[in-house]
Write an enzyme that holds these catalytic residues in place. Sequence first.
Site, PDB file in Angstrom:
ATOM      1  N   LYS A 205       0.845  -1.183   0.000  1.00 45.75           N
ATOM      2  CA  LYS A 205       0.000   0.000   0.000  1.00 45.75           C
ATOM      3  C   LYS A 205       0.889   1.245   0.000  1.00 45.75           C
ATOM      4  O   LYS A 205       1.959   1.255   0.616  1.00 45.75           O
ATOM      5  CB  LYS A 205      -0.895  -0.027   1.235  1.00 45.75           C
TER       6      LYS A 205
ATOM      7  N   SER B 226      -9.300   1.587   2.434  1.00 49.21           N
ATOM      8  CA  SER B 226      -8.399   2.436   1.664  1.00 49.21           C
ATOM      9  C   SER B 226      -7.315   1.638   0.947  1.00 49.21           C
ATOM     10  O   SER B 226      -6.543   2.206   0.166  1.00 49.21           O
ATOM     11  CB  SER B 226      -7.740   3.484   2.579  1.00 49.21           C
TER      12      SER B 226
ATOM     13  N   SER C 255      -9.943  -0.896   6.427  1.00 45.71           N
ATOM     14  CA  SER C 255      -9.233  -0.590   5.190  1.00 45.71           C
ATOM     15  C   SER C 255      -8.453  -1.749   4.592  1.00 45.71           C
ATOM     16  O   SER C 255      -8.042  -1.678   3.438  1.00 45.71           O
ATOM     17  CB  SER C 255      -8.282   0.590   5.408  1.00 45.71           C
TER      18      SER C 255
END
Length: 569
Positions: A131, A206, A230
């Site tokens: 990420k 996310s 997330s």
Amino acid sequence: MSSQTVERALNTEVKSWQRLAAEKRNTRHRRYPRMDAHKPPSKETLNVIEFPETCGLLSDREIEITNTGGTWSAVDVTTAFSKRAVIAHQLVEIPLRFVIESLQRAAELDEHLRRTGKVVGPLHGLPISLKDQINIKGLESTIGYISYIGRYAASNSVLADILESCGAVLYVKTNVPQTLMWVETYNHIFGRTLNPYNHSLTSGGSSGGEGALIALKGSPLGVGSDIAGSIRVPAAFNGLYALCPSYGRIPYAGCVNALEGQDSVLSSLGPLCNSLGGIRNFMKSVLSEKPWLKDPLAMKKPWNEEEYRLADHGDGKYLCFAFMWHDEFILPHPPVMRALEQTKQALLSAGHQVIDWKPHKHAEIGETLWAICGAGAAQDFSMATILSGEPVISAMDPALDDLNLLAIDIPEDRPLPPALSAFELWQEQHKMRELRQEYLDYWNASIALTGTGRPVDAIISPCAPFVAPPHGKNNIPPSYTMIWNALNYTTLVCPTGLFVDPALDVKKPPHEFFSDLDEAAYDFYEPAKFAGAPISIQVIGRTSEEEAVTAMGEIVDLALHRKVPPAKL
């Protein structure tokens, strides 16, 4: 506002932040080989999950490498996943930032093995995607902020160093929403990440870039972060396995984050993968490097094989799972209820016990979490955008993208709670501590219901009240995931192998709604819009039970996907 008005405004009021974003996008596009000559799917093609293997860009060997385990050189594996990642990016707009040195790193690993006959570590030669917020030296971590373009990391995060010491190849970073605090993935720099099972649906957030990339097998394993869902929401929406550990189990030091300084409810890093074996190996490998010696907030707890063998849970022979059918806030859509019922029947057939779980103050816990995280959020977001002048995104509906770009007032999907004084924040934190104690006592009291001599071994619940919804519709608080962050419980996402079928998952008559949000969730369910979306469930254990939750997830997974002998009494 008409589209012509928007276009004129964009042409006449091009701001510096817009130019920066456009330059970044153009640079990225120039770096990737295009697949235009290989007949990319039309915009009308919603499901692109099989396209990487049919487009002709991958050799048979590369398809085999990205689909199965086996023995190949690190260079071959890194090359295969990098090529598949480029294809995935062009299908669903992940987008990617590649580590230029990754092939050199892979070659060095191959040479080390040839010269010594030994692997560098347990992840030798394994490409791992990250990420965006996980720092790699020399790369940006924009976390969706234009202000952060050009900020190149001076050093690796602790986790990146640990993964490399285990032999991993860190080869790509993936897209996130602006501010990170969304369960969809869209920002002004790189745009919107789509769901590979259905382009009209969100990939979640996310860690939405990770979810979409791994679903398309452009990565064998990735790392996301989670403070309210997330990791788990993208995993669930893209049909993946994922673990959200209790915070401190995986080192976070050296990462870029939002809401820095808020330390009552901390974000956790964890793995997403197409297999539970990958989840287990990631945890064992990272913990073998003693992260508590490198991150002051990492807990001193090595991987515990006894806990993985479920020594605290009757050795896994006869488990009691509690099913939370809803959270008394939002009733799940029919596909989610079907998956829960099938999971229940599978566990009963495997000889385990199933009881119902009544939520305990879930709405109050969620409200307290949001008050804590939102106490200074507006100022945090403002400070991150003020240098570029970029507007803070207030809605995720694609129809509002142009208005977002112009910073015109539009209805907010995510109205922030009021800022709190230090004293007011302390009161919310005190309330959270009391609620955690209440929930611990509540779980312990379930010993009277199980008949095993133990409290409930794990809770099984929805990951969200719906499967991946249309873009802009994931604007309901992630109540089925954020509750466990508030309590700091370990949670695991398991795909059920089921997909939305409009013939099976028909809309039910209206029920007595728990809330206005419950009614809103009911209203937007139309079975045909969700067709083909994967359906997942969540396995919840208690604080720092990563080993046990992984093992119980394996038991659930076996029951769902294979015929297994009944559990021994």
